[in-house]
Design a protein around this motif. Structure first.
Motif: not given
Length: 121
Positions: A88-97, A102-104, A111-113
């Motif tokens: 899931d995280l790789e998919r989010l990184k791949k589509i530049r979400n 932010r994970h990358y 949404g934390q400060h």
């Protein structure tokens, strides 16, 4: 894969499950030691963990809700859960979400400060 010394409730918690629900559905005393379980009780616990929806465990309780690829609700064990999370995280990184970026970058995602906190790596 248990030490057989802990109580059944704590042994089930090591398998990424809620012990209360499993023990109640299998009708097992939560104070009983894991080593004292009979083969039938172990079989019933494994059946509940493998097929939670057959035992009327609600969808919100499962750890894989509304899978991205097939839209199904399921309960995954430790290795499969780690693999799905990584995919899931790789998919989010791949589509530049935004979340994937932010994970990358290794910064807070939800949404934390971040101005004064979380400066250590």
């Amino acid at each position: 894969n248990s030490s057989h010394k802990q109580k059944t409730a704590y042994e089930i918690l090591t398998c990424d499950w809620s012990s209360d629900v499993c023990c109640k559905k299998a009708e097992i005393d939560m104070g009983q030691r894991a080593g004292e379980l009979t083969a039938a009780q172990l079989e019933s616990l494994m059946l509940i963990v493998a097929n939670p929806r057959q035992f009327r465990i609600p969808d919100w309780f499962l750890n894989r809700q509304k899978d991205f690829k097939d839209g199904k609700y399921s309960q995954l064990s430790s290795n499969a859960l780690d693999t799905k999370l990584r995919d899931d995280l790789e998919r989010l990184k791949k589509i530049r979400n935004h979340r994937g970026l932010r994970h990358y970058w290794g910064i807070r995602v939800r949404g934390q400060h971040t101005k004064t906190t979380g400066r250590r790596k």
